[in-house]
Enzyme design. Structure first.
Site, PDB file in Angstrom:
ATOM      1  N   GLY A  57       0.836  -1.213   0.000  1.00 20.92           N
ATOM      2  CA  GLY A  57       0.000   0.000   0.000  1.00 20.92           C
ATOM      3  C   GLY A  57       0.859   1.247   0.000  1.00 20.92           C
ATOM      4  O   GLY A  57       2.071   1.182  -0.224  1.00 20.92           O
ATOM      5  N   ASN A  58       0.237   2.383   0.241  1.00 17.57           N
ATOM      6  CA  ASN A  58       1.003   3.631   0.366  1.00 17.57           C
ATOM      7  C   ASN A  58       0.380   4.514   1.448  1.00 17.57           C
ATOM      8  O   ASN A  58      -0.658   4.171   2.012  1.00 17.57           O
ATOM      9  CB  ASN A  58       1.111   4.349  -0.985  1.00 17.57           C
ATOM     10  CG  ASN A  58      -0.236   4.734  -1.535  1.00 17.57           C
ATOM     11  OD1 ASN A  58      -0.949   5.546  -0.952  1.00 17.57           O
ATOM     12  ND2 ASN A  58      -0.622   4.148  -2.667  1.00 17.57           N
TER      13      ASN A  58
END
Ligand code: CTP
Length: 371
Positions: free
Chosen positions: A182-183
């Protein structure tokens, strides 16, 4: 407001009538005053639902500590509160009270709660207060209220009635049942854009990645997704019916080429992930667009302007919002942002660091000139 050609109806709380007579307000507003659920003289019931639906804007001024508290908690024991709960137009409130009441944590929290529901604060000014104290708590000046109200109507003109797609947040690319790639995107910028559009009367579809939807106004049509593939499907399903799309999501560029059905065990010292490209949502919309105005974001760490310009052209955008990770006060998770907007004709607009809610307003102001 009457001088500006508005049609005005006044609602008074029972306490307001201790300060000002109904005759004054009815003479000035050119309408009878509404103050009770039941009007004894006519034997009629005041229809608060109709009043709430009738208005294009609802201004609660002065908003006392008592009314603010009741509004924040859904109380409904007078006509003003019942109409507030029925209103589906933008609601402005102008707090007015004594200094210590204004600074009390309860009041601060109530104002925050009311704003989180999409109500617009007309901030109190500094000056001499009824108690003789000097400080914050004076009702926003009537001229300033009028200016703010005029701005709402001017700003809404080209946005109202349009259907606009917004996406926001990160995407999660699944590795196995317990892990993902993810980020750090919080979705705050996109949520602020969606809310501001809804407040200006647009029909808004917000496709939101796996972050909290807290603070998204009830008027926004919320679609929650997880992966880049979900984002692609959801945005493409809506796009044809839209007048514009603003894509602020931090969509993953790569995903694992396979997803393990069971948790991956740590057996080896080295572990290599094989990633494959995801679909570019914005690019896919750029290829399909006909009448739609398309807006993208660019998050850069170097050669910011050149990279943003390349994205603007490659993805067939009308304008692009550039934020640089090198700017203080910009980027993931923050409440502020510093952006430069580049239009397809090369025109460049630079802005100072400001709250994301105000950045949203700048973006929408430019969008409205295209619509
Ligand atoms: N975007 C998208 N789908 C992707 C990747 C990006 O829709 N798979 C969109 C973003 O929402 C943003 C714009 O494309 O509006 C630019 O995103 P950004 O991450 O800055 O650029 P990329 O195109 O991913 O290129 P790079 O990562 O190489 O800078």
């Amino acid at each position: 407001m009457i001088k500006n050609g508005a049609e005005v109806q006044v609602i008074c709380t029972p306490s307001a009538l201790d300060f000002v007579t109904p005759l004054t307000l009815s003479t000035l507003s050119k309408n009878a005053i509404h103050s009770h659920f039941f009007v004894e003289e006519t034997g009629q019931w005041t229809n608060h639902v109709e009043l709430g639906k009738w208005a294009d804007a609802f201004i609660i001024a002065p908003a006392t500590a008592n009314s603010l508290t009741k509004m924040a908690h859904g109380y409904c024991d007078n006509l003003l509160l019942a109409t507030y709960l029925s209103a589906d137009c933008p609601v402005f409130f102008a707090p007015a009270m004594d200094l210590d009441m204004y600074l009390h944590p309860t009041t601060v929290k109530n104002i925050h709660t009311l704003k989180s529901y999409g109500n617009i604060e007309l901030p109190a000014g500094d000056g001499e207060l009824a108690s003789g104290l000097v400080g914050k708590g004076r009702m926003c000046e009537p001229e300033a209220i009028l200016t703010r109200l005029n701005k709402l109507f001017v700003d809404s003109r080209s946005i109202s009635g349009k259907r606009i797609l917004v996406n926001a947040g990160p995407t999660y690319e699944k590795l196995d049942p317990v892990r993902f790639i993810g980020n750090y995107s919080s979705g705050k910028m996109g949520k602020a854009i969606a809310n501001a559009l809804a407040q200006r009367g647009a029909t808004v579809d917000l496709v939101l990645g796996p972050v909290s939807s807290e603070g998204v106004l009830p008027a926004v049509n919320l679609i929650k997704i997880e992966s880049a593939e979900d984002m692609y499907e959801a945005c493409n399903a809506i796009f044809d019916q839209c007048d514009a799309a603003i894509l602020s999501a931090a969509v993953a560029d790569y995903k694992p080429n396979t997803q393990a059905n069971q948790k991956i065990k740590k057996k080896t010292n080295d572990f290599t992930l094989h990633l494959v490209k995801t679909k570019d949502v914005l690019k896919s919309l750029g290829l399909r667009k006909n009448k739609q105005i398309l807006v993208g974001f660019a998050l850069e760490t170097q050669n910011e302007y050149e990279n943003a310009l390349t994205k603007l052209e490659k993805k067939n955008l009308d304008f692009i919002v550039l934020n640089s990770m090198n700017d203080k006060g910009a980027g993931f998770g923050k409440d502020t942002n510093k952006v430069t907007i580049i239009e397809k004709n090369g025109k460049k607009h630079t802005f100072e660091t400001k709250p994301k809610t105000e950045v949203a307003r700048d973006i929408i102001n430019l969008l409205s000139t295209y619509l």
